[in-house]
Design a protein around this motif. Structure first.
Motif, PDB file in Angstrom:
ATOM      1  N   ILE A 114       5.496 -32.235  47.766  1.00 30.08           N
ATOM      2  CA  ILE A 114       4.384 -31.391  47.365  1.00 30.08           C
ATOM      3  C   ILE A 114       3.394 -31.382  48.515  1.00 30.08           C
ATOM      4  O   ILE A 114       2.733 -32.372  48.794  1.00 30.08           O
ATOM      5  CB  ILE A 114       3.726 -31.909  46.071  1.00 30.08           C
ATOM      6  CG1 ILE A 114       4.756 -31.972  44.939  1.00 30.08           C
ATOM      7  CG2 ILE A 114       2.558 -31.024  45.674  1.00 30.08           C
ATOM      8  CD1 ILE A 114       4.231 -32.569  43.660  1.00 30.08           C
ATOM      9  N   ASP A 115       3.307 -30.255  49.200  1.00 30.56           N
ATOM     10  CA  ASP A 115       2.545 -30.174  50.447  1.00 30.56           C
ATOM     11  C   ASP A 115       1.059 -30.036  50.171  1.00 30.56           C
ATOM     12  O   ASP A 115       0.501 -28.940  50.163  1.00 30.56           O
ATOM     13  CB  ASP A 115       3.034 -28.981  51.274  1.00 30.56           C
ATOM     14  CG  ASP A 115       4.422 -29.209  51.825  1.00 30.56           C
ATOM     15  OD1 ASP A 115       4.671 -30.303  52.352  1.00 30.56           O
ATOM     16  OD2 ASP A 115       5.250 -28.297  51.717  1.00 30.56           O
ATOM     17  N   LEU A 116       0.406 -31.167  49.933  1.00 32.93           N
ATOM     18  CA  LEU A 116      -1.016 -31.166  49.678  1.00 32.93           C
ATOM     19  C   LEU A 116      -1.777 -31.411  50.969  1.00 32.93           C
ATOM     20  O   LEU A 116      -1.326 -32.132  51.851  1.00 32.93           O
ATOM     21  CB  LEU A 116      -1.365 -32.256  48.660  1.00 32.93           C
ATOM     22  CG  LEU A 116      -0.636 -32.129  47.315  1.00 32.93           C
ATOM     23  CD1 LEU A 116      -0.956 -33.313  46.433  1.00 32.93           C
ATOM     24  CD2 LEU A 116      -1.001 -30.828  46.627  1.00 32.93           C
ATOM     25  N   ALA A 117      -2.958 -30.810  51.061  1.00 33.93           N
ATOM     26  CA  ALA A 117      -3.741 -30.930  52.289  1.00 33.93           C
ATOM     27  C   ALA A 117      -4.126 -32.378  52.555  1.00 33.93           C
ATOM     28  O   ALA A 117      -4.272 -32.784  53.705  1.00 33.93           O
ATOM     29  CB  ALA A 117      -4.998 -30.058  52.180  1.00 33.93           C
ATOM     30  N   GLU A 118      -4.295 -33.177  51.495  1.00 36.04           N
ATOM     31  CA  GLU A 118      -4.701 -34.567  51.676  1.00 36.04           C
ATOM     32  C   GLU A 118      -3.610 -35.409  52.335  1.00 36.04           C
ATOM     33  O   GLU A 118      -3.861 -36.526  52.775  1.00 36.04           O
ATOM     34  CB  GLU A 118      -5.067 -35.192  50.326  1.00 36.04           C
ATOM     35  CG  GLU A 118      -6.433 -34.771  49.817  1.00 36.04           C
ATOM     36  CD  GLU A 118      -6.435 -33.392  49.180  1.00 36.04           C
ATOM     37  OE1 GLU A 118      -5.361 -32.752  49.151  1.00 36.04           O
ATOM     38  OE2 GLU A 118      -7.496 -32.945  48.727  1.00 36.04           O
ATOM     39  N   GLY A 147      -4.331 -19.112  54.587  1.00 35.84           N
ATOM     40  CA  GLY A 147      -3.748 -18.981  55.919  1.00 35.84           C
ATOM     41  C   GLY A 147      -2.393 -19.650  55.990  1.00 35.84           C
ATOM     42  O   GLY A 147      -1.659 -19.749  55.008  1.00 35.84           O
ATOM     43  N   LEU A 148      -2.054 -20.138  57.166  1.00 32.33           N
ATOM     44  CA  LEU A 148      -0.730 -20.716  57.388  1.00 32.33           C
ATOM     45  C   LEU A 148      -0.500 -21.974  56.563  1.00 32.33           C
ATOM     46  O   LEU A 148       0.624 -22.326  56.259  1.00 32.33           O
ATOM     47  CB  LEU A 148      -0.542 -21.029  58.874  1.00 32.33           C
ATOM     48  CG  LEU A 148      -0.656 -19.833  59.816  1.00 32.33           C
ATOM     49  CD1 LEU A 148      -0.394 -20.273  61.247  1.00 32.33           C
ATOM     50  CD2 LEU A 148       0.304 -18.733  59.433  1.00 32.33           C
ATOM     51  N   GLY A 149      -1.571 -22.657  56.212  1.00 29.82           N
ATOM     52  CA  GLY A 149      -1.439 -23.809  55.334  1.00 29.82           C
ATOM     53  C   GLY A 149      -0.750 -24.984  55.986  1.00 29.82           C
ATOM     54  O   GLY A 149      -0.435 -25.012  57.164  1.00 29.82           O
ATOM     55  N   SER A 150      -0.507 -26.000  55.169  1.00 29.25           N
ATOM     56  CA  SER A 150       0.104 -27.223  55.679  1.00 29.25           C
ATOM     57  C   SER A 150       1.524 -27.412  55.191  1.00 29.25           C
ATOM     58  O   SER A 150       2.109 -28.463  55.395  1.00 29.25           O
ATOM     59  CB  SER A 150      -0.737 -28.437  55.247  1.00 29.25           C
ATOM     60  OG  SER A 150      -0.670 -28.608  53.846  1.00 29.25           O
ATOM     61  N   SER A 151       2.101 -26.409  54.525  1.00 25.67           N
ATOM     62  CA  SER A 151       3.432 -26.584  53.953  1.00 25.67           C
ATOM     63  C   SER A 151       4.459 -26.870  55.036  1.00 25.67           C
ATOM     64  O   SER A 151       4.536 -26.195  56.053  1.00 25.67           O
ATOM     65  CB  SER A 151       3.852 -25.333  53.174  1.00 25.67           C
ATOM     66  OG  SER A 151       5.160 -25.486  52.675  1.00 25.67           O
ATOM     67  N   LYS A 152       5.263 -27.904  54.786  1.00 21.96           N
ATOM     68  CA  LYS A 152       6.328 -28.255  55.721  1.00 21.96           C
ATOM     69  C   LYS A 152       7.573 -27.412  55.496  1.00 21.96           C
ATOM     70  O   LYS A 152       8.463 -27.384  56.344  1.00 21.96           O
ATOM     71  CB  LYS A 152       6.671 -29.748  55.555  1.00 21.96           C
ATOM     72  CG  LYS A 152       5.525 -30.689  55.871  1.00 21.96           C
ATOM     73  CD  LYS A 152       5.938 -32.136  55.747  1.00 21.96           C
ATOM     74  CE  LYS A 152       6.144 -32.564  54.302  1.00 21.96           C
ATOM     75  NZ  LYS A 152       4.875 -32.651  53.545  1.00 21.96           N
ATOM     76  N   LEU A 153       7.657 -26.720  54.355  1.00 19.95           N
ATOM     77  CA  LEU A 153       8.858 -25.965  54.041  1.00 19.95           C
ATOM     78  C   LEU A 153       9.020 -24.771  54.974  1.00 19.95           C
ATOM     79  O   LEU A 153       8.072 -24.310  55.600  1.00 19.95           O
ATOM     80  CB  LEU A 153       8.810 -25.457  52.597  1.00 19.95           C
ATOM     81  CG  LEU A 153       8.731 -26.499  51.485  1.00 19.95           C
ATOM     82  CD1 LEU A 153       8.839 -25.817  50.139  1.00 19.95           C
ATOM     83  CD2 LEU A 153       9.811 -27.546  51.629  1.00 19.95           C
ATOM     84  N   ALA A 154      10.251 -24.282  55.023  1.00 15.87           N
ATOM     85  CA  ALA A 154      10.554 -23.103  55.846  1.00 15.87           C
ATOM     86  C   ALA A 154      10.195 -21.839  55.074  1.00 15.87           C
ATOM     87  O   ALA A 154      11.026 -20.983  54.809  1.00 15.87           O
ATOM     88  CB  ALA A 154      12.029 -23.109  56.233  1.00 15.87           C
TER      89      ALA A 154
END
Length: 856
Positions: free
Chosen positions: A112-116, A211-218
């Motif tokens: 779960i790509d959370l900013a924290e 925006g682009l966010g922090s998600s690691k997913l493709a």
């Protein structure tokens, strides 16, 4: 001897001085009175501290009879409590910190790509469980997010038909994740909130990463990423029962219970709800259920397993748009979809059979596993699957007499499975590394059939696949989403209009490296993916009983993102992020006529190109905090489609394609939080955007069989403003605890620089000196809420909460959107500066809901 007595006396006095006595008390959640096990209690100015027990109780030895205790808990605002006597100081309530998300996720935190989860900041807003419970009411998620920067919700007219825009991009360009699982449609990226009507009942938090966010997913989140974090394993036993009433005969009842984590490591949680209502717009009634089931197992401190099954079977009648003059003559609740009074059990209140109705059920299951190897290495995985079964049932009438004939179902079914896994390694105190994979397998099934016979008993059709002329004599499922789920139409001889399937397979790998030392941090993310498409045609295939497959299309894609941040001090930080996406086209873009032909669209096989840059400043004070963000996003090499029913026979027969499109979105966002006193909170934001098209395009029009009608027609859209979402938004909200557990809150939102939707086949853009998109009137709305929580039970460990929400308090009349761009000419009929020939949708007037919730 006297000296010895003196030494002993001095020692005893010193010992007494260092052990004056004990202080006891308890720490609870300020909103719901739940205990906060593990809360930290520290004597200010010392290292003397203890942790609260499982019930939130604590006992601390102090060396003085007066002083200050500092009480803190992850996800809550710390509080200082003065004591002047020893003994029990009672119950201490901590208020949730709306900006902090830590502590709410138990399972799947690695995916779960959370900013924290990252040191380098991004533009982010978080809504936690308390606000979700209070303000959701009878709305979908987009309405809940409207008080965050650069977010606008367009309600759509009927239950679950809302649309969310983020930085001017629609939902197809915003990535939505449920506990790390992608939930945008695989074919076109669309989101249908009616399929997720129960998700907010089980949400712990929602985080919007702009925006682009922090998600690691493709994933290619052009506008941003929305992470929905649901309940998984509850630490303690408990639950709630809630009933809600709202405008237009809305009623909803929900029950939830969790065993908590038992001594054997098992936990079970379940939720069941039912809702129904007439809808705000005329003839848009609907009803449905929501369910949630969770099984958790914690065999040891290194492994956590959780299985979740959730779904929201529902049906709701649709609302149509119309020209402005028609609404002015009939009222803003007018519904342009034709209805009929027929002999059917599936009518709405008053006996009207709706002109269009959405019926769907999409059960989703996922199995999560968190494996901790040691203090520095962990693996998180989620295996998920869903089946979608549903239809848009449209009332078909006789073209001459208007008699209702049958309900035609446009079915969009799917079978979807996937796996997301992520390995995290803390290489050293400064360097963290992630690597993972994202795999999705999708089968879409699309056709038309008969949902219900009304004035006829059969429908005639002809196709090569079915050997020429044939009759449709069976009706499948009616309007019951449970029937559609367990009794789908699998018979090709009972389908007409279109009948095809597609198979979309996706595989991606991703990684992230983050370095932080002192005040400096930086990260790099990268992903690579491949996506394949095969379309299988049935109805228009050449030979009887034999389908035809298209050639296989393979598209590789990738994205890279990087960022850097520097903490100027404990209160001040700056950051900058940038990224580039090469995004595969959607399946719906790849074919000349996706519903009737395997013919590939040569203009749509290339990837879209997305470039994003953003920077920000964060101020983190005790009373006041603020976020300032700037962004610049380019979305290039995309195609836009539109369709039209030129014969007015409820059958789309003309398609328009515009390419290549380039959009540029830039803007500034300011978000401010203030806590001037205990129980008083304020939040405000301003978003200033400039979203417009860059360059002119060509437009091609084809008929329903893919035959070209016209090609190469220019559309002069360079500099034209992008419509559908307001480019200037602002808002302020606040809440005040008038009395203990009695709170008043309100929020005001302003929308300006809102333009009509740009359809490039329109004659409005056929010349270079066109006037661009029309501008709609600005508007503002005020919402208000009142809540009271009453403690019950012998130890006040249960509560009853009452909540009243009133939306659009002053009943503002406003245009929410326009799908046309007809400018005002001399002598035209005009309302508030808008030509009444434009096809528009009005926003909702005053609405309300009241709920009562028993927490135990």
């Amino acid at each position: 001897m006297k000296k010895m007595y003196f030494v002993i006396a001095a020692f005893l006095l010193t010992a007494i001085g260092f052990s004056q006595g004990t202080i006891t008390g308890s720490v609870v959640d300020g909103d719901f009175g739940d205990p906060l096990p593990g809360a930290n209690i520290l004597v200010q100015g010392t290292t003397n501290g203890v942790a609260a027990d499982f019930d939130g109780n604590f006992t601390i030895e102090v060396s003085q009879s007066s002083g200050t205790l500092v009480i803190s808990y992850i996800g809550f605002i710390s509080k200082k409590v003065n004591f002047t006597t020893l003994g029990n100081i009672g119950t201490i309530s901590l208020n949730p910190d709306a900006q902090e998300l830590e502590g709410v996720v138990i399972v799947g935190s690695g995916i779960i790509d959370l900013a924290e989860d990252r040191q380098t900041p991004i533009a982010v807003s978080t809504i936690k469980a308390r606000e979700i419970r209070e303000k959701t009411g009878n709305w979908d998620l987009p309405e809940l997010l409207k008080s965050t920067p650069s977010v606008q919700n367009v309600k759509g007219g009927a239950f679950g038909d809302g649309q969310m825009f983020l930085r001017g991009f629609d939902q197809t360009n915003t990535a939505f994740l449920l506990n790390g699982q992608p939930i945008n449609g695989m074919e076109d990226g669309k989101m249908y909130w009616s399929n997720w009507s129960g998700v907010l009942d089980i949400a712990n938090a929602v985080q919007v990463q702009r925006g682009l966010g922090s998600s690691k997913l493709a994933i290619s989140s052009v506008g941003g990423t929305v992470n929905i974090v649901t309940k998984t394993l509850d630490k303690r036993e408990g639950g709630f029962f809630q009933t809600m009433l709202g405008n237009d005969n809305y009623i909803k009842t929900t029950g939830y219970y969790s065993t908590g984590i038992m001594e054997n490591g098992l936990s079970v949680a379940a939720m069941l709800g039912h809702w129904q209502g007439d809808g705000y717009v005329d003839n848009t009634g609907g009803q449905g259920q929501t369910y949630f089931l969770s099984f958790g197992y914690v065999p040891n401190e290194n492994n956590i397993f959780n299985f979740i099954l959730t779904g929201a079977p529902q049906w709701h009648a649709a609302a149509g748009s119309d020209n402005l003059r028609t609404f002015l003559d009939n009222g803003r609740k007018y519904n342009s979809w034709n209805t009929a009074n027929v002999n059917s059990p599936n009518t709405l209140n008053g006996g009207a059979y709706p002109g269009g109705r959405n019926i769907y059920h999409k059960p989703v299951a996922n199995l999560s596993w968190d494996l901790t190897f040691n203090e520095t290495a962990s693996l998180s995985s989620v295996l998920y699957g869903s089946i979608g079964r549903g239809s848009f049932a449209q009332l078909i009438t006789d073209r001459n007499t208007g008699e209702a004939l049958y309900a035609r179902g446009s079915n969009n079914n799917h079978n979807w499975g996937g796996l997301v896994t992520n390995f995290n390694k803390q290489i050293n105190e400064n360097l963290n590394f992630n690597i993972g994979a994202d795999v999705r397998l999708y089968n879409g099934i699309h056709f038309r059939d008969v949902r219900e016979f009304i004035g006829v008993t059969s429908v005639s059709n002809s196709s090569n696949y079915n050997g020429g002329a044939y009759e449709l004599t069976n009706a499948y499922g009616g309007i019951n989403p449970w029937n559609i789920t367990f009794n789908p139409n699998d018979d090709h001889s009972q389908r007409f209009g279109y009948d095809y399937e597609e198979r979309i397979n996706y595989a991606g790998v991703f990684g992230q490296l983050e370095y932080s030392k002192g005040a400096f941090s930086t990260f790099f993310q990268g992903s690579a993916s491949t996506q394949s498409h095969i379309r299988e045609e049935f109805l228009n295939a050449a030979n009887e009983g034999q389908s035809e497959e298209s050639e296989k299309v393979n598209n590789p894609g990738f994205n890279v993102k990087a960022g850097v941040a520097y903490n100027l001090s404990e209160q001040h930080a700056i950051f900058a992020n940038g990224g580039y996406y090469s995004r595969q086209p959607y399946h719906s873009d790849l074919y000349i006529d996706d519903r009737n032909s395997n013919e590939l669209n040569p203009l749509a096989t290339e990837n879209q190109k997305i470039t994003g840059l953003e920077g920000g400043y964060k101020f983190m004070g005790d009373i006041l905090s603020a976020n300032l963000n700037v962004y610049y996003t380019i979305w290039d090499n995309r195609i836009q489609y539109s369709s039209d029913d030129t014969n007015n026979d409820n059958i789309v027969d003309e398609f328009t394609q515009t390419s290549p499109l380039k959009q540029v979105h830039s803007g500034v966002e300011l978000e401010v939080f203030a806590r001037p006193a205990d129980g008083l909170n304020f939040q405000g934001f301003v978003s200033i955007g400039n979203w417009e098209y860059d360059g002119n395009v060509t437009t091609t029009t084809s008929d329903e069989n893919g035959n070209i009608i016209s090609t190469g027609d220019p559309s002069y859209i360079d500099g034209v403003k992008i419509g559908q979402a307001a480019q200037f938004t602002a808002g302020i909200s606040g809440d005040y605890e008038i009395l203990p557990r009695f709170k008043l809150d309100a929020n005001w939102n302003l929308y300006d620089n809102l333009y009509g939707s740009t359809l490039f086949g329109d004659s409005e853009f056929s010349t270079a000196n066109n006037r661009g998109a029309i501008k709609l009137p600005s508007y503002d709305t005020m919402d208000a809420g009142l809540s009271y929580r009453m403690l019950v039970g012998k130890e006040n460990n249960k509560s009853i909460q009452f909540r009243l929400n009133i939306n659009n308090v002053f009943d503002e009349v406003y245009l929410e959107s326009s799908s046309d761009n007809t400018h005002v000419e001399s002598g035209d009929d005009v309302w508030n500066g808008v030509n009444t020939d434009n096809r528009v949708r009005f926003g909702y007037g005053r609405t309300w809901n009241f709920n009562m919730r028993y927490n135990f």
